[in-house]
Design an enzyme around this catalytic site. Structure first.
Site, PDB file in Angstrom:
ATOM      1  N   ARG A 118      10.288  -4.617  57.957  1.00 40.28           N
ATOM      2  CA  ARG A 118       9.208  -5.484  58.445  1.00 40.28           C
ATOM      3  C   ARG A 118       9.194  -6.860  57.793  1.00 40.28           C
ATOM      4  O   ARG A 118       8.167  -7.527  57.768  1.00 40.28           O
ATOM      5  CB  ARG A 118       7.845  -4.797  58.274  1.00 40.28           C
ATOM      6  CG  ARG A 118       7.722  -3.537  59.113  1.00 40.28           C
ATOM      7  CD  ARG A 118       6.383  -2.876  58.948  1.00 40.28           C
ATOM      8  NE  ARG A 118       6.322  -1.673  59.784  1.00 40.28           N
ATOM      9  CZ  ARG A 118       5.583  -0.604  59.495  1.00 40.28           C
ATOM     10  NH1 ARG A 118       4.862  -0.587  58.390  1.00 40.28           N
ATOM     11  NH2 ARG A 118       5.575   0.430  60.294  1.00 40.28           N
ATOM     12  N   GLU A 182      20.627 -31.677  71.603  1.00 42.26           N
ATOM     13  CA  GLU A 182      19.278 -31.477  71.078  1.00 42.26           C
ATOM     14  C   GLU A 182      18.682 -32.786  70.554  1.00 42.26           C
ATOM     15  O   GLU A 182      17.473 -33.014  70.652  1.00 42.26           O
ATOM     16  CB  GLU A 182      19.289 -30.425  69.967  1.00 42.26           C
ATOM     17  CG  GLU A 182      19.632 -29.011  70.422  1.00 42.26           C
ATOM     18  CD  GLU A 182      18.487 -28.324  71.160  1.00 42.26           C
ATOM     19  OE1 GLU A 182      17.419 -28.948  71.354  1.00 42.26           O
ATOM     20  OE2 GLU A 182      18.657 -27.160  71.565  1.00 42.26           O
ATOM     21  N   LYS A 224      10.212 -32.043  64.743  1.00 39.25           N
ATOM     22  CA  LYS A 224      10.021 -30.624  65.027  1.00 39.25           C
ATOM     23  C   LYS A 224       9.045 -29.999  64.033  1.00 39.25           C
ATOM     24  O   LYS A 224       8.179 -29.208  64.418  1.00 39.25           O
ATOM     25  CB  LYS A 224      11.357 -29.883  64.984  1.00 39.25           C
ATOM     26  CG  LYS A 224      11.199 -28.406  65.364  1.00 39.25           C
ATOM     27  CD  LYS A 224      12.505 -27.728  65.670  1.00 39.25           C
ATOM     28  CE  LYS A 224      12.248 -26.325  66.211  1.00 39.25           C
ATOM     29  NZ  LYS A 224      13.491 -25.614  66.560  1.00 39.25           N
ATOM     30  N   GLU A 234       4.004 -21.268  69.437  1.00 35.86           N
ATOM     31  CA  GLU A 234       4.275 -21.805  70.776  1.00 35.86           C
ATOM     32  C   GLU A 234       3.208 -21.405  71.784  1.00 35.86           C
ATOM     33  O   GLU A 234       3.500 -20.920  72.877  1.00 35.86           O
ATOM     34  CB  GLU A 234       5.658 -21.364  71.272  1.00 35.86           C
ATOM     35  CG  GLU A 234       6.222 -22.270  72.363  1.00 35.86           C
ATOM     36  CD  GLU A 234       7.659 -21.952  72.732  1.00 35.86           C
ATOM     37  OE1 GLU A 234       7.873 -21.412  73.825  1.00 35.86           O
ATOM     38  OE2 GLU A 234       8.560 -22.239  71.918  1.00 35.86           O
ATOM     39  N   ASN A 242      11.224 -27.330  74.417  1.00 38.08           N
ATOM     40  CA  ASN A 242      12.158 -26.672  75.321  1.00 38.08           C
ATOM     41  C   ASN A 242      12.597 -27.576  76.473  1.00 38.08           C
ATOM     42  O   ASN A 242      13.108 -27.085  77.489  1.00 38.08           O
ATOM     43  CB  ASN A 242      11.528 -25.394  75.892  1.00 38.08           C
ATOM     44  CG  ASN A 242      11.388 -24.312  74.853  1.00 38.08           C
ATOM     45  OD1 ASN A 242      12.367 -23.837  74.301  1.00 38.08           O
ATOM     46  ND2 ASN A 242      10.154 -23.930  74.565  1.00 38.08           N
ATOM     47  N   HIS A 245      15.645 -26.781  78.502  1.00 40.29           N
ATOM     48  CA  HIS A 245      16.142 -25.457  78.103  1.00 40.29           C
ATOM     49  C   HIS A 245      15.981 -24.383  79.175  1.00 40.29           C
ATOM     50  O   HIS A 245      16.740 -23.421  79.198  1.00 40.29           O
ATOM     51  CB  HIS A 245      15.448 -25.009  76.817  1.00 40.29           C
ATOM     52  CG  HIS A 245      15.965 -25.702  75.589  1.00 40.29           C
ATOM     53  ND1 HIS A 245      15.928 -27.066  75.444  1.00 40.29           N
ATOM     54  CD2 HIS A 245      16.540 -25.216  74.456  1.00 40.29           C
ATOM     55  CE1 HIS A 245      16.447 -27.392  74.273  1.00 40.29           C
ATOM     56  NE2 HIS A 245      16.834 -26.302  73.661  1.00 40.29           N
ATOM     57  N   HIS A 249      19.304 -22.415  79.639  1.00 41.19           N
ATOM     58  CA  HIS A 249      19.441 -20.972  79.399  1.00 41.19           C
ATOM     59  C   HIS A 249      19.959 -20.258  80.648  1.00 41.19           C
ATOM     60  O   HIS A 249      20.734 -19.300  80.548  1.00 41.19           O
ATOM     61  CB  HIS A 249      18.112 -20.376  78.958  1.00 41.19           C
ATOM     62  CG  HIS A 249      17.710 -20.785  77.573  1.00 41.19           C
ATOM     63  ND1 HIS A 249      16.469 -20.499  77.043  1.00 41.19           N
ATOM     64  CD2 HIS A 249      18.383 -21.446  76.610  1.00 41.19           C
ATOM     65  CE1 HIS A 249      16.404 -20.980  75.803  1.00 41.19           C
ATOM     66  NE2 HIS A 249      17.562 -21.548  75.528  1.00 41.19           N
ATOM     67  N   HIS A 262      25.753 -24.375  73.549  1.00 43.70           N
ATOM     68  CA  HIS A 262      24.322 -24.532  73.838  1.00 43.70           C
ATOM     69  C   HIS A 262      23.943 -25.996  74.058  1.00 43.70           C
ATOM     70  O   HIS A 262      23.234 -26.328  75.024  1.00 43.70           O
ATOM     71  CB  HIS A 262      23.498 -23.940  72.694  1.00 43.70           C
ATOM     72  CG  HIS A 262      22.016 -24.086  72.893  1.00 43.70           C
ATOM     73  ND1 HIS A 262      21.352 -23.512  73.953  1.00 43.70           N
ATOM     74  CD2 HIS A 262      21.084 -24.778  72.178  1.00 43.70           C
ATOM     75  CE1 HIS A 262      20.067 -23.817  73.883  1.00 43.70           C
ATOM     76  NE2 HIS A 262      19.878 -24.585  72.820  1.00 43.70           N
TER      77      HIS A 262
END
Length: 358
Positions: A118, A182, A224, A234, A242, A245, A249, A262
């Site tokens: 966890r 980016e 960012k 978010e 995004n 994106h 994607h 990417h």
């Protein structure tokens, strides 16, 4: 070394940016908690930087694990390879996992750290331009599903991000240029200094001018970090990061993560988002032409160059994590910045897909 704090309420940490940081024993060791440290990296990065990082860690038992290179390996199999290693070597939750590599390693190892018992201590050490300006910052971790990118993951913040700009010297040219996909995003989101640096220093940047690159990395991370500090999970504003994106994607998914890096997919996706923005009269068509030229001059693709069926493309877009209804949630551009829009005009979306993916 430049320090950039990310002032989250529960998990604040600092982004370290500079030259020679991977050989800074005081820096790297200070974030290695527990008795054991696992460095997760790949076969390309390990010969270059694994020894340097290992040699900075004192007083700990240090292990390393190699994952095959490439987006296709951001998978359940790779995730459990890391988890199995941690279990077999009796790691505890107060031990440390170091993600040494690009975005794939950062996302994958970060999700392993979030999942194991966890949550264990995580240090992000990004070695590609793309991961330095984007994926290592903000705590998004994930693996891919066959039907979509990053569909399985968690928000999990590291204890530190260590960005050594010297690692950019060893990047293959295509991998290096991919990072600018980016960076262009941040310019469109409103960071005027980034836009000015990109437009005025293309030749120097492509020649890997270190001071200019360090400044771009700092400005990108600063933008960012500010957004993430206001919206860590978010729920709203962070979704603007995004830009491009949703399209990118889908491109990556439909090409099995093998044809485009990417940042290359993001560059195409940005132009698709700008084109929709222009069609909806949110921006002047001249903006699309301006960024088409900039992206092309950066050596990034401006179209897929292959036919992608619009029906399959829309189906992939419907699985995007931002979607909250039957509409597709897009990040679109305006003269004052970017906005989130629930897009129901599938005829327009199909028109743009056919324009850029044929």
């Amino acid at each position: 070394m430049r320090l950039l704090p990310l002032p989250l309420k529960d998990n604040p940490y600092t982004i370290h940016i500079g030259s020679g940081l991977l050989q800074n024993k005081q820096l790297v060791s200070s974030f290695c908690e527990g008795e054991n440290v696992l460095i997760v990296t790949n076969q390309l990065v390990a010969p270059l930087y694994l020894d340097k990082v290992q040699n900075t860690i004192e007083g700990k038992t240090v292990y390393h694990l190699l994952i095959d290179d490439g987006e296709v390996n951001k998978s359940r199999e790779s995730l459990f390879k890391i988890i199995d290693f941690l279990v077999e070597n009796n790691f505890r939750r107060n031990d440390t996992l170091i993600a040494l590599g690009g975005g794939v390693i950062g996302d994958l190892a970060g999700f392993a750290a979030a999942s194991y018992q966890r949550g264990m201590n995580l240090v992000q050490v990004p070695t590609t331009l793309l991961s330095q300006v984007d994926s290592s910052v903000g705590g998004k971790t994930a693996i891919n599903h066959q039907q979509g990118k990053n569909l399985i993951g968690a928000f999990y913040q590291p204890s530190a991000v260590i960005i050594d700009v010297d690692t950019l010297d060893s990047l293959p040219i295509r991998e290096f240029l991919s990072g600018f996909g980016e960076i262009v995003k941040y310019a469109l989101l409103g960071e005027k200094q980034i836009a000015e640096i990109l437009q005025s220093n293309l030749v120097s940047l492509k020649e890997r001018n270190k001071p200019l690159l360090e400044e771009l990395i700092f400005l990108s991370c600063q933008m960012k970090a500010n957004i993430v500090a206001r919206d860590e999970k978010e729920k709203g504003e962070r979704a603007l990061l995004n830009l491009g994106h949703t399209f990118a994607h889908a491109i990556e998914t439909l090409t099995d993560y093998e044809r485009f890096l990417h940042g290359e997919a993001v560059s195409i996706g940005i132009l698709m988002a700008l084109s929709i923005s222009a069609k909806k009269s949110l921006i002047n068509s001249q903006v699309v032409k301006q960024y088409h030229q900039l992206i092309s001059e950066l050596g990034l693709p401006v179209a897929t160059g292959i036919k992608l069926a619009s029906k399959d493309f829309v189906a992939a877009m419907r699985k995007d994590k931002k979607n909250q209804s039957e509409a597709i949630r897009l990040v679109l551009a305006t003269p004052s910045g970017c906005i989130l829009e629930e897009e129901n005009d599938f005829q327009l979306i199909t028109e743009i897909i056919n324009q850029y993916c044929s």
